[in-house]
Structures are given as structure tokens and as C-alpha cells.
Design an enzyme around this catalytic site. Structure first.
Site, short mmCIF file in Angstrom:
data_model
loop_
_atom_site.label_atom_id
_atom_site.label_comp_id
_atom_site.label_asym_id
_atom_site.label_seq_id
_atom_site.Cartn_x
_atom_site.Cartn_y
_atom_site.Cartn_z
N CYS A 99 78.35 -5.59 122.13
CA CYS A 99 78.63 -6.58 121.07
C CYS A 99 79.75 -5.99 120.21
O CYS A 99 79.60 -4.90 119.68
CB CYS A 99 77.36 -6.80 120.26
SG CYS A 99 77.62 -7.81 118.79
N GLU A 102 81.30 -2.43 113.37
CA GLU A 102 80.31 -1.85 114.26
C GLU A 102 80.40 -2.44 115.65
O GLU A 102 80.70 -3.63 115.81
CB GLU A 102 78.92 -2.12 113.68
CG GLU A 102 77.90 -1.11 114.13
CD GLU A 102 76.55 -1.34 113.45
OE1 GLU A 102 76.14 -0.47 112.69
OE2 GLU A 102 75.93 -2.37 113.69
N CYS A 115 74.76 -14.54 105.82
CA CYS A 115 75.43 -13.48 106.59
C CYS A 115 75.98 -12.39 105.68
O CYS A 115 76.75 -12.67 104.77
CB CYS A 115 76.55 -14.08 107.43
SG CYS A 115 77.53 -12.85 108.31
N CYS A 119 73.71 -7.85 115.11
CA CYS A 119 75.08 -8.36 115.09
C CYS A 119 75.20 -9.39 113.98
O CYS A 119 74.34 -10.25 113.82
CB CYS A 119 75.41 -9.01 116.44
SG CYS A 119 75.61 -7.79 117.71
N CYS A 149 79.29 -17.65 105.25
CA CYS A 149 78.03 -18.31 105.58
C CYS A 149 76.94 -17.69 104.69
O CYS A 149 76.93 -16.48 104.47
CB CYS A 149 77.69 -18.12 107.06
SG CYS A 149 78.94 -18.84 108.14
N CYS A 182 84.71 -11.12 106.75
CA CYS A 182 84.90 -12.49 107.24
C CYS A 182 85.12 -13.40 106.05
O CYS A 182 84.48 -13.24 105.02
CB CYS A 182 83.68 -12.95 108.04
SG CYS A 182 83.86 -14.63 108.72
N1 SAH Z 1 81.59 -15.36 113.27
C1 SAH Z 1 80.97 -15.65 114.50
C2 SAH Z 1 80.50 -14.43 115.27
C3 SAH Z 1 79.83 -13.34 114.47
S1 SAH Z 1 78.25 -13.65 113.80
C4 SAH Z 1 79.85 -16.64 114.33
O1 SAH Z 1 79.48 -16.93 113.19
O2 SAH Z 1 79.39 -17.16 115.33
C5 SAH Z 1 77.18 -13.54 115.22
C6 SAH Z 1 75.87 -14.32 115.03
O3 SAH Z 1 75.01 -13.66 114.07
C7 SAH Z 1 76.10 -15.73 114.50
O4 SAH Z 1 75.34 -16.69 115.18
C8 SAH Z 1 75.65 -15.59 113.07
O5 SAH Z 1 75.33 -16.81 112.52
C9 SAH Z 1 74.48 -14.63 113.19
N2 SAH Z 1 74.06 -14.03 111.92
C10 SAH Z 1 74.83 -13.74 110.86
N3 SAH Z 1 74.08 -13.25 109.85
C11 SAH Z 1 72.81 -13.22 110.29
C12 SAH Z 1 71.56 -12.81 109.72
N4 SAH Z 1 71.50 -12.32 108.48
N5 SAH Z 1 70.45 -12.93 110.46
C13 SAH Z 1 70.51 -13.42 111.72
N6 SAH Z 1 71.64 -13.81 112.33
C14 SAH Z 1 72.79 -13.73 111.61
FE1 SF4 Z 2 81.71 -15.08 109.35
FE2 SF4 Z 2 79.17 -14.29 109.25
FE3 SF4 Z 2 79.75 -16.89 109.15
FE4 SF4 Z 2 80.10 -15.55 111.46
S1 SF4 Z 2 78.12 -15.92 110.40
S2 SF4 Z 2 81.52 -17.00 110.50
S3 SF4 Z 2 80.72 -13.53 110.66
S4 SF4 Z 2 80.32 -15.35 107.61
#
Ligand code: SAH
Ligand code: SF4
Length: 361
Positions: A104, A91, A118, A338, A115, A111
Site C-alpha cells: 500500500c 508511509e 481521515c 492506510c 474528508c 491531502c
Molecule cells: N485518497 C484516496 C486514497 C487514500 S485513502 C481515497 O480517499 O480513496 C484510502 C482509504 O482509507 C479510503 O477509502 C479512505 O476513505 C480510507 N480512510 C481514510 N481515513 C480512514 C479512517 N480513519 N478509518 C478508516 N478508513 C479510512
Molecule cells: Fe484525502 Fe483522506 Fe479523503 Fe483520501 S480519505 S481523499 S486521503 S482526505
């Protein structure tokens, strides 16, 4: 197979023309047509000899990812679901504001880093996006929205905060960044292009050397014990190393601070004690904080922090003179989506008053 010219940064495009037996300045001409004019049809490139235009039409193309669906929100945000083939989608989100337009974009389908909060991570890793698929998000969105009243492209800022970890798709990300910065392409300043990383320490050092754009680091916890659980890559690159990498990055960064992102998880990382610990952790690092209220997704084990907890957390940081913003919650501000992405587009459409358009390729 045809060469997609969106896959080539200035250096690679020059090499492409040299190999064809053409003059290097052709690369500059082509870049102007592709990025400044947003042109994809060689026939329209009138200052290029007809014979070369024919040759290009045979051997090359200018092709962005195809859009499966576009979604428009009441507040002017737009989301595009982009087809990456074999059942994958990513997206891109456009957020218009009074003084800027931010896109964005995604860097990977899925990925690998998993995390725990996420939804992209829960999908697992599928593949890296190509340069054309990364820069193509910007190329397509600019064309789709159209020039503003001043005749400029509407997108003034790019954040790599969509799907994927950009620093684990390093080469393609850097080539795409170079096109964003290149005066012959979009000419964005390094301050207006942000890479967000979960903290891939060696790649942060490489980025600092090769293309030091603004950096956002997803911190999410004030100590290794908690961060190991939330951001598993922390087990490989713990906080001490991450903070040292941030210091090194600042020497070359276009802004004199690092942005730390911090997802607010109810009862997990959002207490006043956590905030105080965080203040100590970043004491030597010029930074700003962006608190992101957690966006729940099906089967996610967390809840979003309560507004009063977020406020208290923020107060502690602000009292320590750390500029702290809270990202507006999802539905109001598309940027919060995002990191959520593709699988949830349908849900969001139902929940918010946005309008969905079917797209024909
Ligand atoms: N992989 C990179 C960039 C993509 S994620 C990173 O982790 O920084 C972009 C942002 O969205 C990151 O700060 C991530 O931790 C946050 N994010 C991911 N899942 C989320 C969620 N469920 N609620 C709020 N923020 C989230
Ligand atoms: Fe990957 Fe999501 Fe962690 Fe960013 S927050 S590194 S997109 S798993």
C-alpha cells in the site's frame, strides 16, 4: 543536479538517453538493472560500457526516499515511514498473504480534500510526491524484503491507498503506474494494481484513457446530503456524476467491477436504511463492497461502528447479491491503517505487539 532515473518511465528514459547521444536500447538495459535486478550502483551494470557507466555515475542516480523507520508486526506486515523532507513523512505498508504480497503506497504528503474521518486530510496538503518517490516505495520495499523462494520479487499487488489522493497527482501517478505495469520494470498486470480515489470525476475519465488499472472508489455514503459532509469533494462531483464515471470506467477496466470502499461510522452512515439506500444507488453498477471499520485518531469526531451493525449492513448488501468484505480492524490487518499514517505510527507501535527498528540511512 543529478537526474534520478526512478523519475523516468520508459518513454522519458528513452528520451534521456537519446539526448545524451546514446542508443534508445540503453533505456531497456537500464530498466532491467534498476527494476528487475534492483540495482542502484552503475558500476555493477556489467553489460554497459565502462565509459557510459562513468558518465551515468556523474550525471544520474537511482535514489528512493529514505526510510526513517521500519516497523514489523507479528503477522508479517511491515511498515516504513519515509522521509519526504521539510518535516514531512509518508508511509508504505507491506501485507504478505499466502498467495500474494500487497504493498500500500502513498501519492501525496498530506491531502487537500479534508474528508471528515481521515487523519491525512486533517494534516492538510503538503505536496505531490514525485515519480521517484512513488515508484521508489515499491523499488525499496522489494529490495528490502528480498526475493521469494521462486526468485521473484515479493510484491505482486500494489494499492494506492496510502496518504493522498492519487488522481490529484495525476501525471506522476500515471508514470509510476506505467513502471509497475511495464514488462521491462515490474510487469504487474492491470488487475493487480489498484488506484483508490475519493471520486475526482474528470481524472477518472483520464485514467480510463491513459492507464486503466483496477479502481476503488471511496463512497462512504448513499446520498449527497451525507456524502457532502463526509467527503467534501462530493459537492463538486456529486453521486450522480460519480456513478456515471464509474460506468464509463468499467468499459475499460481490467476487472468487470468497481470496488467501493465504505468506512463504517457509528450512527452516521451504518444503519440498515443506509444499506438499502446504497443498494438502490449502485443497482446499475457492477461492484464489490469493502467495509472499513473506522480507525479513530486523536480529536476525530466519530466512533467505529459496532460489529453487529457492520454485520447487519453487510447482510443487506449480500442479500442484494453484492459481494461484500469487511476489512479486519487495525492491529490485526495493517491495510486498515492506510489513510491513517505517519503521525500515528508511534501510537500503533505501543498498542500492538510490533517491534520497532531504528533505521540508519
Ligand atoms: N485518497 C484516496 C486514497 C487514500 S485513502 C481515497 O480517499 O480513496 C484510502 C482509504 O482509507 C479510503 O477509502 C479512505 O476513505 C480510507 N480512510 C481514510 N481515513 C480512514 C479512517 N480513519 N478509518 C478508516 N478508513 C479510512
Ligand atoms: Fe484525502 Fe483522506 Fe479523503 Fe483520501 S480519505 S481523499 S486521503 S482526505
Amino acid at each position: 543536479m543529478q537526474q534520478n532515473l526512478l523519475d523516468l518511465d520508459a518513454h522519458a528514459l528513452t528520451a534521456y538517453f537519446t539526448e545524451m547521444g546514446e542508443k534508445p536500447f540503453r533505456a531497456r538495459q537500464l530498466m532491467r538493472w534498476i527494476y528487475r535486478e534492483g540495482e542502484s550502483d552503475f558500476a555493477a551494470m556489467t553489460d554497459i560500457a565502462a565509459s557510459l557507466r562513468d558518465k551515468l555515475a556523474q550525471s544520474a542516480c537511482i535514489s528512493a526516499p529514505s526510510v526513517m523507520r521500519e516497523e514489523l508486526s507479528d503477522d508479517g506486515t511491515r511498515k516504513w515511514l519515509l522521509d519526504m523532507g521539510t518535516g514531512n513523512a509518508v508511509e508504505a505498508v507491506y501485507i504478505p498473504e499466502a498467495t500474494r504480497g500487497t504493498l500500500c503506497i502513498s501519492s501525496q504528503a498530506g491531502c487537500a480534500l479534508d474528508c471528515s474521518f481521515c487523519s491525512t486530510g486533517k494534516q492538510g496538503f503538503n505536496r505531490n510526491l514525485s515519480v521517484a518517490e512513488i515508484i521508489g516505495q515499491l523499488w525499496w520495499a522489494n529490495r528490502q524484503i528480498g526475493r521469494n523462494a521462486e526468485g521473484n520479487w515479493p510484491i505482486s499487488n500494489v494499492v494506492m491507498m496510502g496518504m493522498g489522493e492519487p488522481l490529484l497527482n495525476f501525471d506522476n501517478t500515471v508514470s509510476a503506474l506505467r513502471l509497475m505495469l511495464d514488462d521491462l520494470a515490474y510487469g504487474l498486470s492491470r488487475r493487480r494494481v489498484t488506484v483508490s480515489t475519493s471520486g475526482i470525476v474528470p481524472a477518472m475519465d483520464r485514467l480510463r484513457e491513459e492507464c486503466p488499472v483496477a479502481l476503488a472508489v471511496s463512497l462512504h455514503a448513499p446520498n449527497d446530503r451525507l456524502r457532502d459532509q463526509l467527503v467534501p469533494i462530493n459537492q463538486k462531483y456529486p453521486l450522480r456524476e460519480l456513478m456515471a464515471a464509474c460506468q464509463r470506467y468499467l468499459e475499460r477496466a481490467p476487472r468487470d467491477f468497481i470496488t467501493f470502499e465504505y468506512v463504517m461510522l457509528d450512527g452516521v452512515n451504518d444503519t440498515v436504511q443506509h444499506a438499502h439506500e446504497l443498494v438502490r444507488l449502485v443497482a446499475d453498477t457492477p461492484c464489490k463492497f469493502n467495509l472499513i471499520p473506522f480507525n479513530p485518531f486523536p480529536q476525530s469526531p466519530y466512533k467505529r461502528s459496532r460489529p453487529d451493525a457492520i454485520q447487519r449492513f453487510r447482510d443487506v448488501l449480500m442479500q442484494a447479491d453484492i459481494v461484500t468484505t469487511t476489512r479486519k480492524t487495525r492491529g490485526d490487518d495493517i491495510a486498515a491503517a492506510c489513510g491513517q499514517l505517519a503521525g500515528q505510527v508511534q501510537d500503533k507501535t505501543k498498542r500492538t505487539a510490533s517491534r520497532t527498528i531504528s533505521f540508519h540511512k
